[in-house]
Design a protein around this motif. Sequence first.
Motif, PDB file in Angstrom:
ATOM      1  N   GLU A 160      37.769 -48.369  24.384  1.00  0.00           N
ATOM      2  CA  GLU A 160      38.276 -49.060  23.203  1.00  0.00           C
ATOM      3  C   GLU A 160      39.531 -48.334  22.737  1.00  0.00           C
ATOM      4  N   VAL A 161      40.633 -49.040  22.753  1.00  0.00           N
ATOM      5  CA  VAL A 161      41.907 -48.463  22.330  1.00  0.00           C
ATOM      6  C   VAL A 161      41.973 -48.537  20.814  1.00  0.00           C
ATOM      7  N   LYS A 162      41.880 -47.393  20.163  1.00  0.00           N
ATOM      8  CA  LYS A 162      41.854 -47.352  18.703  1.00  0.00           C
ATOM      9  C   LYS A 162      43.200 -46.957  18.108  1.00  0.00           C
ATOM     10  N   LYS A 163      43.978 -46.184  18.851  1.00  0.00           N
ATOM     11  CA  LYS A 163      45.290 -45.786  18.379  1.00  0.00           C
ATOM     12  C   LYS A 163      46.339 -46.515  19.217  1.00  0.00           C
ATOM     13  N   TYR A 164      47.097 -47.354  18.554  1.00  0.00           N
ATOM     14  CA  TYR A 164      48.105 -48.124  19.277  1.00  0.00           C
ATOM     15  C   TYR A 164      49.250 -48.433  18.322  1.00  0.00           C
ATOM     16  N   ASP A 165      50.403 -48.694  18.901  1.00  0.00           N
ATOM     17  CA  ASP A 165      51.580 -49.059  18.129  1.00  0.00           C
ATOM     18  C   ASP A 165      52.029 -50.433  18.615  1.00  0.00           C
ATOM     19  N   VAL A 166      51.711 -51.449  17.813  1.00  0.00           N
ATOM     20  CA  VAL A 166      52.029 -52.815  18.219  1.00  0.00           C
ATOM     21  C   VAL A 166      53.522 -52.980  18.451  1.00  0.00           C
ATOM     22  N   ASP A 167      54.323 -52.380  17.591  1.00  0.00           N
ATOM     23  CA  ASP A 167      55.776 -52.567  17.670  1.00  0.00           C
ATOM     24  C   ASP A 167      56.381 -51.950  18.930  1.00  0.00           C
ATOM     25  N   ASP A 168      55.696 -50.974  19.515  1.00  0.00           N
ATOM     26  CA  ASP A 168      56.228 -50.306  20.708  1.00  0.00           C
ATOM     27  C   ASP A 168      55.412 -50.609  21.968  1.00  0.00           C
ATOM     28  N   ALA A 169      54.656 -51.682  21.951  1.00  0.00           N
ATOM     29  CA  ALA A 169      53.836 -52.027  23.121  1.00  0.00           C
ATOM     30  C   ALA A 169      54.732 -52.303  24.327  1.00  0.00           C
ATOM     31  N   LEU A 170      54.391 -51.695  25.443  1.00  0.00           N
ATOM     32  CA  LEU A 170      55.158 -51.875  26.676  1.00  0.00           C
ATOM     33  C   LEU A 170      54.771 -53.177  27.363  1.00  0.00           C
ATOM     34  N   LEU A 171      55.669 -53.690  28.180  1.00  0.00           N
ATOM     35  CA  LEU A 171      55.307 -54.810  29.040  1.00  0.00           C
ATOM     36  C   LEU A 171      54.563 -54.296  30.255  1.00  0.00           C
ATOM     37  N   LEU A 172      55.066 -53.206  30.827  1.00  0.00           N
ATOM     38  CA  LEU A 172      54.464 -52.618  32.024  1.00  0.00           C
ATOM     39  C   LEU A 172      53.686 -51.370  31.629  1.00  0.00           C
ATOM     40  N   GLN A 181      46.836 -52.194  25.964  1.00  0.00           N
ATOM     41  CA  GLN A 181      47.719 -52.483  24.840  1.00  0.00           C
ATOM     42  C   GLN A 181      48.728 -53.563  25.204  1.00  0.00           C
ATOM     43  N   SER A 182      49.297 -53.491  26.402  1.00  0.00           N
ATOM     44  CA  SER A 182      50.252 -54.500  26.842  1.00  0.00           C
ATOM     45  C   SER A 182      49.594 -55.875  26.906  1.00  0.00           C
ATOM     46  N   GLY A 183      48.388 -55.932  27.470  1.00  0.00           N
ATOM     47  CA  GLY A 183      47.705 -57.211  27.596  1.00  0.00           C
ATOM     48  C   GLY A 183      47.383 -57.835  26.256  1.00  0.00           C
ATOM     49  N   VAL A 184      46.917 -57.014  25.330  1.00  0.00           N
ATOM     50  CA  VAL A 184      46.545 -57.525  24.008  1.00  0.00           C
ATOM     51  C   VAL A 184      47.778 -57.966  23.228  1.00  0.00           C
ATOM     52  N   VAL A 185      48.741 -57.081  23.078  1.00  0.00           N
ATOM     53  CA  VAL A 185      49.893 -57.378  22.229  1.00  0.00           C
ATOM     54  C   VAL A 185      50.767 -58.470  22.839  1.00  0.00           C
ATOM     55  N   ASN A 186      51.151 -58.306  24.114  1.00  0.00           N
ATOM     56  CA  ASN A 186      52.017 -59.309  24.733  1.00  0.00           C
ATOM     57  C   ASN A 186      51.278 -60.616  24.975  1.00  0.00           C
ATOM     58  N   ASP A 205      60.305 -82.612  12.223  1.00  0.00           N
ATOM     59  CA  ASP A 205      60.379 -81.955  10.907  1.00  0.00           C
ATOM     60  C   ASP A 205      59.309 -80.876  10.807  1.00  0.00           C
ATOM     61  N   PHE A 206      59.362 -79.964  11.753  1.00  0.00           N
ATOM     62  CA  PHE A 206      58.272 -79.012  11.963  1.00  0.00           C
ATOM     63  C   PHE A 206      58.642 -77.616  11.498  1.00  0.00           C
ATOM     64  N   ASN A 207      57.703 -76.969  10.804  1.00  0.00           N
ATOM     65  CA  ASN A 207      57.838 -75.564  10.408  1.00  0.00           C
ATOM     66  C   ASN A 207      56.679 -74.761  10.982  1.00  0.00           C
ATOM     67  N   ALA A 208      56.940 -73.540  11.404  1.00  0.00           N
ATOM     68  CA  ALA A 208      55.887 -72.587  11.729  1.00  0.00           C
ATOM     69  C   ALA A 208      55.967 -71.463  10.711  1.00  0.00           C
ATOM     70  N   ILE A 209      54.845 -71.180  10.067  1.00  0.00           N
ATOM     71  CA  ILE A 209      54.802 -70.183   9.000  1.00  0.00           C
ATOM     72  C   ILE A 209      53.814 -69.102   9.401  1.00  0.00           C
ATOM     73  N   LEU A 210      54.276 -67.868   9.410  1.00  0.00           N
ATOM     74  CA  LEU A 210      53.457 -66.728   9.819  1.00  0.00           C
ATOM     75  C   LEU A 210      52.993 -65.954   8.596  1.00  0.00           C
ATOM     76  N   THR A 211      51.700 -65.629   8.567  1.00  0.00           N
ATOM     77  CA  THR A 211      51.146 -64.864   7.461  1.00  0.00           C
ATOM     78  C   THR A 211      49.965 -64.052   7.967  1.00  0.00           C
ATOM     79  N   GLY A 212      49.320 -63.309   7.085  1.00  0.00           N
ATOM     80  CA  GLY A 212      48.171 -62.491   7.483  1.00  0.00           C
ATOM     81  C   GLY A 212      48.547 -61.023   7.626  1.00  0.00           C
ATOM     82  N   GLY A 213      47.522 -60.172   7.635  1.00  0.00           N
ATOM     83  CA  GLY A 213      47.733 -58.727   7.618  1.00  0.00           C
ATOM     84  C   GLY A 213      48.511 -58.179   8.801  1.00  0.00           C
ATOM     85  N   ASP A 214      48.339 -58.768   9.991  1.00  0.00           N
ATOM     86  CA  ASP A 214      49.036 -58.266  11.177  1.00  0.00           C
ATOM     87  C   ASP A 214      50.317 -59.039  11.478  1.00  0.00           C
ATOM     88  N   ALA A 215      50.661 -60.004  10.644  1.00  0.00           N
ATOM     89  CA  ALA A 215      51.847 -60.822  10.890  1.00  0.00           C
ATOM     90  C   ALA A 215      53.140 -60.013  10.986  1.00  0.00           C
TER      91      ALA A 215
END
Length: 249
Positions: A160-172, A181-186, A205-215
């Motif tokens: 279980e990956v408990k420490k991760y940085d979503v903003d710096d998730a690698l592709l590879l 982490q790559s699989g989950v975030v990407n 006439d479409f909008n996408a609105i992002l919200t929530g704690g992890d948004a």
Amino acid sequence: MSLNLCIDWGNTNIKVALAANGKLQRPVIVSEESILEQVTGIIESHKPDKAILCSVSQHSVELEMMLRSKIKGAVILTGNTNVPINNAYLSADTLGADRLALVCGAHASYPGKNNLVISIGTCITYNLLQNNRTFRGGAISPGLQMRFKAMNAFTSMLPEVKKYDVDDALLLGYDTETCIQSGVVNGMIAEIDGMISMYAERYTDFNAILTGGDAPHFAGRLKNKIFADPDLLMKGCDLILDHNVPLPQ
């Protein structure tokens, strides 16, 4: 002037905010242990005219009783609550109150649009409010932490990956943890972008609105154009409260 007390009891956080004549003050996060004391203090110091509780978890019965006893205009939001839009969801008894509040918030912010509200929290919910003011549903999928926990819970070897940085998730990924982490975030980025694209192809006439704690972790990583609104749920609660408990003239 009407002063409204809005409480959002989520799976992870509990937020409280005051709203005056449609203008929302900044929500604050409170703990479950101190919720009764803090809300009582807000009521005694600010004397709100009305209150609404939006809960998707096992909220405190004592809080609900206290709200009803201290505030005459108290609303406990459910999937069957009267709202200022058309609620065409077929299983209203199992509809999360947060989803109803979110689409009402979208109606207030972007009237006359086809609005897809994407809330990224414990789960990801996709909620479509059509431009005829009708909410029919959308989709639900696992959120960030749920995905990390599930891979550990349903396998014998994956950690279980408990420490991760979503903003710096690698592709590879270069080891098991960074691969997870790559699989989950990407994977979440691809899912959200893909869902937005599918809805955008179907609705004009479409909008996408992002919200929530992890948004905030995902808003800048999507290819599609989105609007971000961390307070959309509270805005919806405020609107629903005014719709159900108008002040005497």
